[in-house]
Design a protein around this motif. Structure first.
Motif, short mmCIF file in Angstrom:
data_model
loop_
_atom_site.label_atom_id
_atom_site.label_comp_id
_atom_site.label_asym_id
_atom_site.label_seq_id
_atom_site.Cartn_x
_atom_site.Cartn_y
_atom_site.Cartn_z
N ALA A 164 -14.33 2.51 34.18
CA ALA A 164 -15.41 3.14 35.56
C ALA A 164 -14.93 3.80 36.86
O ALA A 164 -15.73 4.84 37.60
N LEU A 165 -13.25 3.41 37.18
CA LEU A 165 -13.61 3.53 38.45
C LEU A 165 -11.74 4.83 38.03
O LEU A 165 -11.92 4.73 39.69
N GLY A 166 -11.49 4.45 37.79
CA GLY A 166 -10.46 5.46 37.50
C GLY A 166 -8.72 4.64 37.93
O GLY A 166 -8.89 3.08 37.64
N SER A 167 -7.74 5.36 37.96
CA SER A 167 -6.85 4.54 38.25
C SER A 167 -6.18 4.15 39.81
O SER A 167 -4.98 4.05 40.56
N ASP A 168 -6.87 4.30 40.82
CA ASP A 168 -6.11 4.37 41.99
C ASP A 168 -6.35 3.09 41.91
O ASP A 168 -7.00 2.26 42.32
N LEU A 169 -5.02 2.84 42.70
CA LEU A 169 -4.95 1.25 42.89
C LEU A 169 -6.05 0.25 44.80
O LEU A 169 -6.47 -0.33 43.87
N ARG A 170 -5.82 1.04 45.47
CA ARG A 170 -6.53 0.97 46.45
C ARG A 170 -8.51 0.62 45.75
O ARG A 170 -9.35 -0.14 46.12
N GLU A 171 -8.59 1.38 45.21
CA GLU A 171 -10.08 1.54 44.24
C GLU A 171 -10.57 -0.11 43.71
O GLU A 171 -11.15 -0.65 43.50
N LEU A 172 -9.21 0.59 42.91
CA LEU A 172 -9.19 -0.80 42.23
C LEU A 172 -9.14 -2.30 42.52
O LEU A 172 -10.52 -3.40 42.31
N ALA A 173 -8.17 -2.43 43.49
CA ALA A 173 -8.33 -4.00 44.60
C ALA A 173 -9.51 -4.10 44.87
O ALA A 173 -9.87 -5.17 45.29
N ALA A 174 -10.37 -2.88 45.32
CA ALA A 174 -11.43 -3.35 46.45
C ALA A 174 -12.45 -3.45 45.48
O ALA A 174 -13.37 -4.93 45.22
N ALA A 175 -12.28 -2.93 43.99
CA ALA A 175 -13.15 -4.01 43.42
C ALA A 175 -13.42 -5.06 43.08
O ALA A 175 -14.05 -5.77 42.85
N CYS A 176 -11.59 -5.40 42.55
CA CYS A 176 -11.38 -6.83 42.62
C CYS A 176 -11.86 -7.71 43.38
O CYS A 176 -12.17 -8.68 43.16
N SER A 177 -11.54 -7.34 44.40
CA SER A 177 -11.94 -7.97 45.84
C SER A 177 -13.19 -8.56 46.23
O SER A 177 -14.16 -8.84 46.32
N GLN A 178 -14.78 -7.26 45.82
CA GLN A 178 -15.60 -7.20 45.64
C GLN A 178 -16.23 -8.01 44.85
O GLN A 178 -17.52 -9.09 44.90
N LEU A 179 -15.93 -7.58 43.49
CA LEU A 179 -16.29 -9.05 42.67
C LEU A 179 -16.77 -10.27 42.11
O LEU A 179 -17.08 -10.80 42.29
N THR A 180 -14.78 -10.63 42.95
CA THR A 180 -14.41 -11.84 42.97
C THR A 180 -15.34 -12.87 44.43
O THR A 180 -15.74 -14.71 44.67
#
Length: 331
Positions: A164-180
């Motif tokens: 869904a988001l691609g490989s940018d680590l900042r975006e992935l980290a932000a998504a993990c934080s929001q889902l959590t």
């Protein structure tokens, strides 16, 4: 300092952070700073931007203070230091000062390799932050990110987030934080699809389109994501203002005009005229005035008038959505 520092010794006299993955570099530095401040809340942190370490300045930076508080000296882009500064850093790491922690952030590679080798020889604690290029490494990052936040997610869920988001680590980290933060219980593929399917390019105009149709909850969700992926707050206030003004402008022209004539009159493409017409349902003149006032206040806040721009934007989004359902006297 010839003895090698342990990998988990965050208070080692010298930490060498090597690589080009910005998120990991920043986290490695932040871990050292946090550990130093936990040991001594009065720790003096000097985080030097690339090029900020000039010849002759290192001695002053590393001189113990009169109050003997701990110091953390972060040298960014160490591979770009001048020859004179490299010489000074090499001399320092051979004989480091008491209560001073130095963090050298180096991109790796051939440039500045002499300093890299000298730091390793001096026994520096090393943290590798290489770019994650393999799909398996990115998948492992997402799984570890959920673990770091005290949650777990299966491989299918992690892969869905990557897709869904691609490989940018900042975006992935932000998504993990929001889902959590937002989801209780299991974080699964359905949750990822609900939050992020088709949303990697969230923009201020998407936030505005939801707000002006009164869909406050969805607009707030999209706002948080837009901010998480780096959308500028000023762009979001511009989009909100543009959306509300379009409704006000369309309301002032004749209802009987054809879309093509309206488009010429208002300087909008015909498709936008039709969309704004649909968005107008539920709006009143007072609602437009109230919404524009709220957006103006948010704009001032995000330009320096508030310590919490995100909160100011949330208030504006709620105000616009409320104005979209402001009364029975509609346009």
């Amino acid at each position: 300092m010839a003895r090698k520092s342990a990998p988990d010794d965050l208070l080692a006299p010298l930490t060498l952070v090597v690589g080009q993955e910005e998120l990991l570099l920043d986290r490695a530095v932040a871990e050292v700073v946090a550990a130093a401040k936990a040991a001594d809340p009065d720790t003096d942190v000097r985080d030097l931007a690339p090029g900020a370490l000039q010849p002759g300045s290192l001695a002053e930076l590393t001189t113990p203070s009169l109050f003997a508080e701990r110091k953390v000296i972060v040298v960014r882009a160490a591979q770009d230091l001048s020859a004179d500064s490299v010489k000074e850093v090499k001399a320092y790491i051979d004989s480091p000062a008491e209560e001073v922690i130095m963090v050298l952030v180096h991109a790796g590679g051939a440039k500045g390799k002499g300093l890299l080798d000298a730091a390793k020889k001096a026994g520096a604690r090393e943290v590798q932050c290489a770019k994650l290029t393999k799909s398996s490494d990115k998948l492992a990052f997402v799984r570890n990110e959920f673990r770091r936040l005290g949650r777990s997610a299966g491989p299918e869920t992690c892969q869905a987030l990557l897709d869904a988001l691609g490989s940018d680590l900042r975006e992935l980290a932000a998504a993990c934080s929001q889902l959590t933060a937002d989801i209780e219980g299991t974080i699964d593929e359905a949750a990822v699809a609900r939050y992020y399917s088709g949303r990697a390019e969230a923009t201020g105009f998407e936030v505005a389109d939801l707000a002006v149709t009164g869909r406050a909850a969805e607009a707030l969700e999209r706002l948080r994501w837009a901010l998480a992926v780096g959308q500028p707050p000023t762009g979001i206030t511009y989009a909100l203002a543009s959306g509300v003004r379009s409704i006000g402008r369309l309301a002032t022209v004749g209802r009987s005009m054809r879309p093509a004539d309206l488009a010429r009159e208002l300087g909008m493409p015909p498709w936008k005229v039709e969309r704004v017409r649909q968005q107008m349902r539920g709006w009143t003149g007072d609602g437009v005035a109230a919404a524009l006032t709220a957006v103006a206040e948010a704009d001032a806040a995000v330009k320096g008038g508030s310590d919490d721009p995100a909160y100011a934007l949330e208030r504006a989004v709620v105000a616009v959505a409320r104005a979209a359902r402001s009364g029975s006297r509609q346009y």
